[in-house]
Scaffold this active site. Structure first.
Site, short mmCIF file in Angstrom:
data_model
loop_
_atom_site.label_atom_id
_atom_site.label_comp_id
_atom_site.label_asym_id
_atom_site.label_seq_id
_atom_site.Cartn_x
_atom_site.Cartn_y
_atom_site.Cartn_z
N ASP A 102 46.83 31.37 -11.46
CA ASP A 102 47.85 32.53 -11.48
C ASP A 102 49.44 32.08 -11.73
O ASP A 102 49.15 30.23 -11.66
CB ASP A 102 47.86 33.31 -10.11
CG ASP A 102 46.91 34.73 -10.08
OD1 ASP A 102 46.28 34.79 -11.00
OD2 ASP A 102 47.69 34.97 -8.24
N TYR A 320 47.45 44.47 -9.06
CA TYR A 320 47.16 43.48 -7.87
C TYR A 320 48.59 43.79 -6.92
O TYR A 320 49.74 43.58 -7.21
CB TYR A 320 47.35 42.30 -8.55
CG TYR A 320 46.85 41.02 -7.68
CD1 TYR A 320 45.98 41.08 -7.04
CD2 TYR A 320 48.16 40.40 -7.11
CE1 TYR A 320 45.23 39.22 -6.37
CE2 TYR A 320 48.06 39.38 -6.08
CZ TYR A 320 46.67 38.47 -5.75
OH TYR A 320 45.98 37.69 -4.90
#
Length: 770
Positions: A102, A320
């Site tokens: 990420d 997400y």
DNA sequence: GCAAGGTC
């Protein structure tokens, strides 16, 4: 061979799909599913797969002083061995590795941890880093066409946090635990995030307790033209010293005087009518905090709300759920998504209405981040029947929030009427929703209207009724879970991924009970002790300073070593104060723990009896006078004991509940349980079908250590034949013998219900199985 | 038996 490493399985799957044009196949490596196409492997981690810890010799709490953790070495060990094994296997064969974790600080650290694991088995393959802020084709392809390098300074910033949190948290937790003589899982937990969060609750509780209410008065009149149906309520107001409008009168004489005038009057004159419209803008996109807030408002606690959102994410229905971002990325096409939703029941009408708007321009919050988009539905729309009730409720909330962020503003008409009554001013406010705007697609906000009739300046109104209300100022409310999450966010405490877990942790540690969370006595004492002796860790300032230090490390202004060194010096100072006050702190924590957790007074010496856990792991109620008094009572080993308010009539002891998730049960009075266990001791009711013929085993009714009952073989543990019996109720063995099994029928007598004819225990068990 | 941060 080339290896791509992402932060999680779902991301690996998406990246593989995009880069392989959906040609990737699945393969198992060390029990981990990875993706393969051409000469490329792509695997997902599970966040951090290594964790910081002290060397093994520091595990012994009793033989290592808590202060020695300040200078102890901090090592890393695999926390997800199978994933580390898969990474090792693939990395050793790789000619090139690409880190695709990420795009945030923790992602950089997770990537650096993967880098270290790669380097341990492969010292030559180049390791690149790619960064993308959404898992879409163009973004991902772009990133891979132009790879970058790992930002080791940014990763070091994350590592500083890890080490500082571990040293402070572990050393202080051990110190307070040992000082208070806590054993088993009854430890006294302290940390950079949890303790300031707990202090927020304790501070608020102190405010509530110290609150000194003031009396005040409010004056109302119901006004009407012709009949009462038409009447509306107006409230007295005046201009205070600062020339602001005020409604509260703090002086009883003044209030009575004004009320007297109003009550005597029969008429009011309309002085002013103010009619205006107010724009009510649609809400911003969901980040985690906004989502938790909205879910809270429809009855979900923080943690369960996140659990449902995570399930929806895993199923591919929403993006997400752990994100700080409140700005939709450029590559989100709201119109296309609306079109998809317009084909899905029950959203057709609302989606179409939005598509019919003149323009579609999403709202945006203030925070724009690079890791994930705000939470929104994906193109994969589930059927209502495919989801559980709770899942659908949360899914619909997310869809409707997405709708709301694209919808037009609402318009309210605000009408204010000022009247004069005997020289005093009264006002009435009306509101009407003239254009519903986003409320039409997002029905979660209160849109109640207050109507007041059309009046014009100079109108004379009758006073139907008047009231003088005596009131008192009220203390502030406790923080609800969503307010707490918001407060934590504003203070920088925890992250989008951890705040709801931290709150859950406060419940687990017996620091808070109920909802909204109320701090326990133990919590107050822990906060007091840390405020006084370990001030830094009780304050949100520690996090603020750590953030500054981390930024400096990431910018190259300082180093990981420098920051952790000065943090250790601070911790040493804290420990100097602590060591001197060890007995005081112990006393402080201990006395409170006794009061809130005591099962009752010891029948042998009068000291409090407390739930304890032996080093072997077995649970019991022990006397606080130990080692002078050795009185104990057994407890089940399953679950954590919780002392209830309910008292036993026979022994004056509190009942005990064992908390064990879905297996939670009330154990009752430990002395009664001990007595009953002795009474029911091994009443033989027949022969053991397994071993009577060969070994002579017999079946007996037993109560086992956990408090539950069973029919078992007397040769246990050599023969483990057993049949279940209900936990509660008095057991009667009848003379009625079963033809098939030669065992007597059993009857259970329970309070408040008729006897339960259980019958032959074997027949009963066979019926139960089928 | 310790923290906080990832993710399952």
């Amino acid at each position: 061979m080339e290896l791509i490493v992402s932060e999680k399985y779902n991301a690996a799957e998406r990246i593989a799909g995009i880069l392989s044009k959906d040609s990737a196949t699945r393969e198992q490596v060390s029990g981990v599913t990875v993706f393969k196409w051409g000469g490329t492997y792509c695997m997902g981690l599970a966040g951090h797969v290594v964790e910081v810890d002290f060397p093994d010799e520091y595990n012994e709490w009793g033989s290592v002083s808590p202060a020695s953790l300040i200078d102890a070495e901090v090592t890393k060990r695999a926390s997800k061995p199978d994933i580390v094994a898969a990474l090792n296997t693939l990395a050793s064969e790789a000619d090139r590795v690409v880190i695709a974790t990420d795009y945030d600080r923790e992602g950089e650290l997770i990537g650096k941890e993967a880098y270290d694991l790669v380097r341990a088995v492969n010292d030559s393959a180049p390791v690149d880093r790619v960064r993308f802020s959404s898992l879409t084709g163009p973004e991902v392809r772009n990133a891979f066409e132009d790879p970058d390098e790992i930002d080791f300074d940014l990763a070091a910033a994350g590592e500083a946090r890890q080490r500082i949190d571990l040293r402070w948290g572990a050393s202080l937790t051990r110190f307070l635990t040992l000082a208070s003589n806590q054993r088993g899982d009854g430890f006294v937990s302290v940390g950079r995030v949890q303790t300031p969060t707990l202090k927020l609750l304790v501070d608020r509780e102190r405010e509530i307790e110290n609150f000194d209410p003031d009396d005040y008065w409010e004056i109302y009149a119901d006004l009407g033209r012709t009949d009462e149906d038409d009447s509306f309520e107006a409230q007295y107001f005046y201009l205070n010293d600062q020339e602001n409008e005020a409604e509260r009168l703090w002086d009883e004489d003044a209030a009575t005087a004004v009320y007297g005038d109003v009550d005597d009057a029969s008429e009011a004159t309309v002085e002013r009518v103010d009619d205006r419209t107010r724009t009510d803008n649609p809400p911003i996109p969901f980040n985690t905090t906004e989502f938790i807030k909205a879910a809270n408002a429809i009855g979900y606690d923080a943690k369960p709300a996140m659990n449902v959102a995570e399930d929806l994410y895993d199923d591919g229905y929403v993006t997400y759920p752990r994100t700080d971002n409140t700005v939709y990325p450029d590559d989100l096409d709201p119109r296309a998504l609306l079109e998809t939703l317009s084909e899905a029941s029950p959203f057709e009408a609302d989606a179409e209405a939005l598509l019919d708007q003149e323009s579609i321009s999403p709202t945006a919050g203030e925070t724009e981040t690079t890791d994930h988009p705000p939470i929104h539905p994906t193109e994969d729309v589930p059927k209502k029947k495919a989801l559980k009730g709770r899942e659908w409720e949360i899914y619909e909330l997310i869809v409707r929030r997405f709708f709301a962020t694209l919808a037009d503003a609402a318009t309210w008409r605000k009408l204010r009427v000022d009247v004069d009554v005997a020289g005093h001013s009264l006002k009435a406010n009306g509101s009407r929703l003239v254009k519903p705007g986003y409320h039409a697609v997002y029905p979660y906000y209160d849109t109640e209207e207050t109507t007041i009739p059309a009046v014009t300046e100079g109108d004379a109104l009758q006073i139907v009724e008047s009231r003088l209300d005596e009131k008192q100022t009220r203390p502030p409310n406790r923080y609800g879970q969503s307010k707490l999450v918001e407060k934590m966010e504003s203070l920088g405490l925890g992250t989008k991924s951890t705040r709801h877990n931290t709150i859950e942790k406060l419940y687990d540690r017996d620091y808070v009970t109920g909802n909204p969370p109320e701090p326990t006595e133990l919590a107050r004492k822990v906060v007091s002790a840390t405020e006084e002796y370990g001030a830094h860790v009780a304050s949100a300032e520690m996090t603020a300073q750590l953030e500054d230090d981390m930024t400096a490390i990431a910018d190259g202004g300082t180093t990981l070593d420098e920051v952790t060194r000065s943090s250790r010096e601070m911790l040493e100072d804290v420990f100097e104060d602590l060591q001197g006050a060890r007995d005081e702190i112990g006393e402080l924590l201990r006395t409170e723990i006794d009061e809130s957790d005591s099962v009752g007074d010891c029948p042998e010496c009068g000291e409090p009896l407390l739930p304890r856990q032996a080093n072997s792991g077995s649970r019991f109620v022990g006397c606080n006078g130990y080692p002078d008094c050795e009185f104990t009572l057994p407890l089940p080993n399953k679950g954590r004991p919780h002392v209830l308010d309910e008292l036993c009539d026979d022994h004056g002891l509190h009942h005990v509940k064992m908390i064990a998730g879905s297996k939670t049960f009330v154990f009752g009075c430990p002395r009664c349980q001990q007595r009953d266990a002795a009474d029911t001791d091994d009443r033989v009711i027949g022969d053991c079908p397994e071993c009577h013929a060969s070994e002579g085993g017999e079946l007996a009714i037993k109560r086992v250590h956990s408090g539950s009952r069973l029919v078992g073989c007397t040769r246990y543990p050599d023969c483990d034949y057993s049949l279940p019996l209900p936990r509660d109720g008095e057991l009667e063995v009848t003379d009625d013998v079963c033809d098939d099994h030669d065992l007597p029928a059993v009857v259970i007598h329970q309070e408040d219900s008729s006897p339960w004819q259980l019958g032959c225990p074997i027949c009963n068990y066979e019926n139960y199985k089928s």
